[in-house]
Design an enzyme around this catalytic site. Structure first.
Site, PDB file in Angstrom:
ATOM      1  N   ARG A  20      16.089  -8.649  19.792  1.00 44.80           N
ATOM      2  CA  ARG A  20      15.031  -9.312  20.097  1.00 44.80           C
ATOM      3  C   ARG A  20      14.593  -9.775  21.563  1.00 44.80           C
ATOM      4  O   ARG A  20      16.063  -9.297  22.337  1.00 44.80           O
ATOM      5  CB  ARG A  20      15.627 -10.752  18.898  1.00 44.80           C
ATOM      6  CG  ARG A  20      15.289 -11.064  18.301  1.00 44.80           C
ATOM      7  CD  ARG A  20      16.302 -12.788  17.944  1.00 44.80           C
ATOM      8  NE  ARG A  20      16.272 -12.913  16.306  1.00 44.80           N
ATOM      9  CZ  ARG A  20      17.498 -13.352  16.119  1.00 44.80           C
ATOM     10  NH1 ARG A  20      18.093 -14.332  16.747  1.00 44.80           N
ATOM     11  NH2 ARG A  20      17.391 -14.199  14.180  1.00 44.80           N
ATOM     12  N   HIS A  47       6.102 -13.514   0.868  1.00 42.81           N
ATOM     13  CA  HIS A  47       4.423 -14.454   0.976  1.00 42.81           C
ATOM     14  C   HIS A  47       4.768 -13.139   2.664  1.00 42.81           C
ATOM     15  O   HIS A  47       5.246 -13.875   3.109  1.00 42.81           O
ATOM     16  CB  HIS A  47       4.867 -15.450   0.908  1.00 42.81           C
ATOM     17  CG  HIS A  47       6.215 -16.879   1.681  1.00 42.81           C
ATOM     18  ND1 HIS A  47       6.095 -18.179   1.271  1.00 42.81           N
ATOM     19  CD2 HIS A  47       6.848 -15.554   2.217  1.00 42.81           C
ATOM     20  CE1 HIS A  47       7.678 -18.376   2.101  1.00 42.81           C
ATOM     21  NE2 HIS A  47       7.899 -16.705   2.918  1.00 42.81           N
ATOM     22  N   ASN A 103      15.246  -8.444   0.117  1.00 45.52           N
ATOM     23  CA  ASN A 103      15.259  -9.587   0.162  1.00 45.52           C
ATOM     24  C   ASN A 103      13.707  -9.152   1.176  1.00 45.52           C
ATOM     25  O   ASN A 103      14.938  -9.218   2.221  1.00 45.52           O
ATOM     26  CB  ASN A 103      16.140 -10.672   0.204  1.00 45.52           C
ATOM     27  CG  ASN A 103      14.708 -12.199   0.219  1.00 45.52           C
ATOM     28  OD1 ASN A 103      14.192 -12.359   0.359  1.00 45.52           O
ATOM     29  ND2 ASN A 103      15.860 -12.851  -0.505  1.00 45.52           N
ATOM     30  N   LYS A 161       0.605  -0.764  -0.493  1.00 42.25           N
ATOM     31  CA  LYS A 161       0.215  -0.111   0.175  1.00 42.25           C
ATOM     32  C   LYS A 161       1.156   1.107  -0.331  1.00 42.25           C
ATOM     33  O   LYS A 161       1.766   1.291   1.089  1.00 42.25           O
ATOM     34  CB  LYS A 161      -0.657   0.016   1.207  1.00 42.25           C
ATOM     35  CG  LYS A 161      -1.909   0.931   1.193  1.00 42.25           C
ATOM     36  CD  LYS A 161      -1.159   2.269   2.318  1.00 42.25           C
ATOM     37  CE  LYS A 161      -1.523   3.613   2.430  1.00 42.25           C
ATOM     38  NZ  LYS A 161      -1.386   4.066   4.142  1.00 42.25           N
ATOM     39  N   ASN A 171       3.277   1.006  10.418  1.00 39.97           N
ATOM     40  CA  ASN A 171       3.324   2.655   9.551  1.00 39.97           C
ATOM     41  C   ASN A 171       2.256   3.433  10.461  1.00 39.97           C
ATOM     42  O   ASN A 171       2.319   5.194   9.827  1.00 39.97           O
ATOM     43  CB  ASN A 171       2.899   2.601   7.772  1.00 39.97           C
ATOM     44  CG  ASN A 171       1.707   1.642   7.694  1.00 39.97           C
ATOM     45  OD1 ASN A 171       0.786   1.458   8.729  1.00 39.97           O
ATOM     46  ND2 ASN A 171       0.764   2.038   6.196  1.00 39.97           N
ATOM     47  N   TYR A 172       1.319   3.450  11.137  1.00 36.72           N
ATOM     48  CA  TYR A 172       0.093   3.581  11.875  1.00 36.72           C
ATOM     49  C   TYR A 172       0.306   3.537  13.617  1.00 36.72           C
ATOM     50  O   TYR A 172       0.066   2.024  13.788  1.00 36.72           O
ATOM     51  CB  TYR A 172      -0.686   3.255  11.486  1.00 36.72           C
ATOM     52  CG  TYR A 172      -2.751   4.138  11.964  1.00 36.72           C
ATOM     53  CD1 TYR A 172      -2.474   5.254  11.498  1.00 36.72           C
ATOM     54  CD2 TYR A 172      -3.246   2.804  11.750  1.00 36.72           C
ATOM     55  CE1 TYR A 172      -3.297   5.319  12.149  1.00 36.72           C
ATOM     56  CE2 TYR A 172      -4.693   3.953  12.470  1.00 36.72           C
ATOM     57  CZ  TYR A 172      -4.251   5.330  12.406  1.00 36.72           C
ATOM     58  OH  TYR A 172      -5.898   5.548  13.007  1.00 36.72           O
TER      59      TYR A 172
END
Length: 420
Positions: A345, A268, A282, A256, A291-292
């Site tokens: 992480r 995927h 990649n 988008k 993004n929001y």
């Protein structure tokens, strides 16, 4: 047909079954636009009824310097330009005042100025003058127009393998050599370049599909797909997306308002929104560009040849420089320098014999040790045992939890040594 000496008039009629017939959409145009396109001249419109005299209203719309006036009905989209041209030639050759059509008429403009009464016709035409009067006739007429469009593209060298199951809007442009397989809906102002292959089950609206591109079982809206790029199956390309050349946009990928550079692979289960990716990136499985923040949307910039590991989160706004590598499972909130490895992480903690819920019941231990999570000086959450009071267990219970060599088996009871 283009003739600057013609007045074009479209009579707008209402339909008891369908309402305002002139505004019904059919393959990218309204019925009125289909009829006006036959004349290919600027057209005036009049709302008409079989019981209303339209003579005076018509006179106010006409350009008297144009000798011919063609009056057609908005509900007859099958009429073709050749039929109107033949009627005009007959009018002028025979010096007639009017030539009546099955539904519509061709007049001398001066004759109309002299007329006192003019009542529209009932919708009784047939063939190319058949009127849209109900859903059944609309479906039948739509299918005729659809096949005309397919015949036009096939005549220009487009390979269409199944006429029954392809729907192409009137303003779509398809270059010679493109292939359109069954169960495709190609809408709006879409342009499909030469040698593109539109595989089954796509909905494509207002897009540009580059030469040699391949689109499979996907939804594309107001976007650009570059040359040699493969999209799908089951991709969702939302408006304002630009995909470069030789890219791979795979299954269950949603894009988008983003730019995907040449040679990128987004294979995927990924969402990329409000972002720019450089060339040859990649993007792994399960990556999300966040993004929001619930109030505003932010943009992320990714350089060239960046690797984004699976299940990573890119929290906008953020910049990832060229040749950076983001480890799988990372949540990136700060800039990643060029050629850097970014790992974000939590440290893994294993708690044995955990009895936290129904999926982890105690096994052979009715009194598991309570554990808590603590935070060390570096801000890392880690697992450690809480100190507990002696609950007065008997020596027998303690003995039952001792190995042959006398050491505790650390099965989680209160007397065993706690793991760190």
């Amino acid at each position: 047909m283009v003739n600057i000496g013609i007045n074009g008039v479209i009579l707008r009629v209402k339909n008891n079954n369908l309402g305002d017939a002139w505004n019904l959409p059919v393959l990218g145009r309204t019925l009125e636009e289909w009829v006006a396109g036959t004349l290919n001249v600027p057209c005036q419109t009049i709302e008409a009824s079989t019981v209303i005299n339209i003579a005076e209203k018509l006179k106010t719309l006409l350009d008297r310097t144009k000798p011919i006036t063609v009056v057609l009905y908005c509900d007859t989209p099958l009429v073709v330009a050749k039929t109107i041209e033949t009627a005009i030639k007959h009018l002028t050759a025979q010096n007639l005042d009017a030539v009546k059509l099955p539904r519509g008429c061709v007049y001398k403009t001066e004759y109309l100025y002299a007329a006192d009464t003019l009542f529209p016709q009932e919708p009784t035409g047939s063939g190319e003058f058949e009127a849209v009067t109900d859903c059944e006739s609309l479906s039948r007429i739509t299918d005729t127009l659809r096949r005309r469009i397919l015949n036009f593209h096939a005549g220009n060298g487009v390979l269409i393998t199944d006429y029954k199951n392809v729907y192409i809007d009137s303003d779509v442009v398809i270059e010679r050599g493109a292939a359109i397989e069954p169960y495709n809906f190609i809408k709006g102002k879409t342009v499909i370049k030469a040698d593109a292959h539109i595989m089954p089950n796509n909905y494509i609206e207002n897009c540009i599909i580059g030469g040699g591109a391949r689109v499979d079982s996907s939804r594309l809206y107001a976007s650009i797909v570059g040359e040699g790029t493969r999209v799908g199956p089951f991709a969702y390309i939302r408006p304002n997306t630009v995909i470069g050349k030789d890219c791979r946009i795979g299954d269950f990928v949603e894009l988008k308002s983003c730019v995907i550079g040449d040679g990128c692979k987004v294979s995927h289960l990924t969402y990329i929104g409000d972002a720019e990716l450089g060339a040859e990136c990649n993007v792994g499985c399960g990556v999300v560009f966040a993004n929001y923040d619930g109030k505003n949307k932010y943009k992320s910039i990714v350089g060239n040849r960046v690797f984004i590991g699976s299940n990573s989160n890119i929290i906008a706004p953020v910049h990832v420089a060229d040749h950076a590598f983001i480890a799988a499972g990372s949540t990136i909130t700060d800039e990643v320098p060029a050629e850097a490895l970014a790992i974000a992480r939590s440290r893994q903690t294993n708690i044995p014999h955990w009895a936290g819920n129904m999926y982890a019941p105690p096994v052979g231990n009715d009194n598991p040790s309570p554990y808590r999570l603590i935070q060390d000086d570096e801000g890392i959450i880690d697992g450690a045992a809480s100190e507990t009071e002696n609950t007065g267990e008997t020596e027998t219970n303690a003995a039952n939890n001792t190995d042959a060599d006398g050491s505790g088996d650390n099965n989680g009871d209160n007397n065993g040594e706690q793991p760190k």
